[in-house]
Design an enzyme around this catalytic site. Structure first.
Site, PDB file in Angstrom:
ATOM      1  N   CYS A  16       6.087  -5.054  -8.464  1.00 37.47           N
ATOM      2  CA  CYS A  16       4.637  -4.879  -8.411  1.00 37.47           C
ATOM      3  C   CYS A  16       3.939  -5.648  -9.518  1.00 37.47           C
ATOM      4  CB  CYS A  16       4.275  -3.396  -8.508  1.00 37.47           C
ATOM      5  SG  CYS A  16       4.678  -2.482  -7.018  1.00 37.47           S
ATOM      6  N   ASP A  66       3.408  -2.793   2.118  1.00 32.74           N
ATOM      7  CA  ASP A  66       3.735  -3.157   0.746  1.00 32.74           C
ATOM      8  C   ASP A  66       4.988  -4.010   0.746  1.00 32.74           C
ATOM      9  OD1 ASP A  66       3.122  -2.728  -2.074  1.00 32.74           O
ATOM     10  OD2 ASP A  66       2.425  -0.766  -1.417  1.00 32.74           O
ATOM     11  N   ASP A 224      -0.185   7.002  -6.381  1.00 36.57           N
ATOM     12  CA  ASP A 224       1.100   6.662  -6.990  1.00 36.57           C
ATOM     13  C   ASP A 224       0.869   5.564  -8.022  1.00 36.57           C
ATOM     14  OD1 ASP A 224       0.559   4.733  -5.052  1.00 36.57           O
ATOM     15  OD2 ASP A 224       2.636   4.579  -4.367  1.00 36.57           O
TER      16      ASP A 224
HETATM   17 CO    CO Z   1      -0.209   3.155  -4.055  1.00 36.70          CO
HETATM   18 CO    CO Z   2       0.795   0.122  -2.294  1.00 34.06          CO
END
Ligand code: CO
Ligand code: CO
Length: 349
Positions: A16, A66, A224
């Protein structure tokens, strides 16, 4: 597999940490027309983790996609981390995942065995979440990218969003911080696989227990913690809820070695743009600390996470119930790192 391939050598930025910066994303999306469909309960104009689309009075679809570049070397682990990270957005919204599609970009020269291992990792993560992977799409690409498009279900009245946190709510975090620091350290071999393993295990852990526990405890808001870091995602909750937060820095759970890597200035590049983004809303009240210490604290709270834990706004009277419920499912306690307060700042104490 013959010569063992090291996936992190095929990517410039891992996990990420390779996301676009939060401010940039707002600018890009500003020019795109918002939908006026009354059944769209959450679209991209809010910073929620997934889109919510009402199907009937008691059912709404949770939709999210994602994918990540590799931040671990092993193709199977990479698949598991990326899939766990993708499914997390459904859990963060209080939804139940239903099924998923693979998205894979991989250099054909790496071979079918590597591709098969990545997909096997993804399938195992999906299996752990109790869902099948029902299809997908793959392309030939120099830098590997893998993830899932996930469909989930949620009761439209029970959607957990990043808005709704109230002054006095306890802020809980369900996984330690530091996957960005540890993966940056591993990439330049500042730490070995033994020290990195705790972060890999954590990134492979579903946020299912956290999601079920927060729903049971009557959570007010949640998200999250992923690429925008603890500070960035907490800011999204604060901004959406119109309040601020006080965080006890020493209470923030960290992976062993994260602080040492921050001290050694071994940070993902993305950390610096998150620090810039966070400067207007992030304050540190511990003025008696040295400049280096203050900077290291920033490196922790602005560390981009991959497949991080849930950040939950739990009403104080439900805090004990949330802890017990999470512990019964996950085998460890969630960590209370502070509480929401009046104002607009995130204050470290
Ligand atoms: Co998220
Ligand atoms: Co995401």
């Amino acid at each position: 597999m013959g010569e063992r391939i090291k996936l992190t050598e095929h990517s410039k930025k891992g996990g990420c940490a390779a996301k676009w910066a939060p401010g940039d994303l707002e600018t890009i999306l500003a020019g795109i027309m918002e939908s006026t469909d009354p059944d769209l309960l959450a679209g991209f104009e809010t910073s929620d983790d997934a889109a919510i689309y009402r199907l009937s009075e008691h059912q709404a679809a949770v939709l999210t996609v994602d994918f990540l570049t590799p931040l671990v070397d092993d193709p199977y682990d990479y698949g598991r981390v990326a899939a766990t990270n993708a499914i997390s957005d459904v859990y963060a919204m209080g939804g139940k995942p239903l099924c998923a599609l693979n998205t894979l970009a991989l250099d054909c020269k790496l071979g079918t065995e590597v591709a098969a291992e990545i997909l096997r990792g993804g399938a195992d993560a999906a299996h752990a979440a109790g869902i099948p992977i029902v299809g997908g799409h793959s392309i030939d690409d120099a830098e590997p990218k893998y993830g899932l498009c996930v469909l989930g279900l949620v009761d439209p009245d029970k959607v957990v969003r990043n808005k709704g946190a109230q002054v006095g709510d306890k802020i809980y975090l369900t996984k330690p911080i530091g996957t960005g620091l540890l993966s940056a350290g591993f990439k330049i071999r500042e730490i070995g696989i033994e020290e990195f393993q705790c972060a890999i295990d954590s990134m492979c852990e579903l946020n299912r227990a956290a999601s079920e526990a927060m729903l049971e405890a009557g959570v007010h808001a949640a998200t999250d913690v992923t690429g925008f870091s603890l500070a960035g995602h907490l800011h999204e909750m604060c901004e959406a809820s119109g309040i601020g937060a006080r965080i006890d820095f020493d209470a923030i759970p960290q992976f062993p070695g994260a602080w040492e890597l921050a001290e050694a200035y071994c940070r993902p590049n993305r950390t610096f743009s998150i620090m810039d983004f966070a400067a207007p809303f992030l304050r540190d009240e511990c003025v008696d600390l040295s400049e280096d210490e203050l900077d290291n604290r920033l490196a922790i709270v602005c560390d981009p996470q991959t497949s991080g834990g849930l950040l939950c706004a739990i009403p104080p009277e439900s805090a004990k119930a949330f802890e017990a419920s999470f512990e019964a499912r996950a085998g460890r306690k969630p960590t209370c790192i502070g509480e929401f307060c009046e104002g607009e700042f995130i204050t470290l104490v």
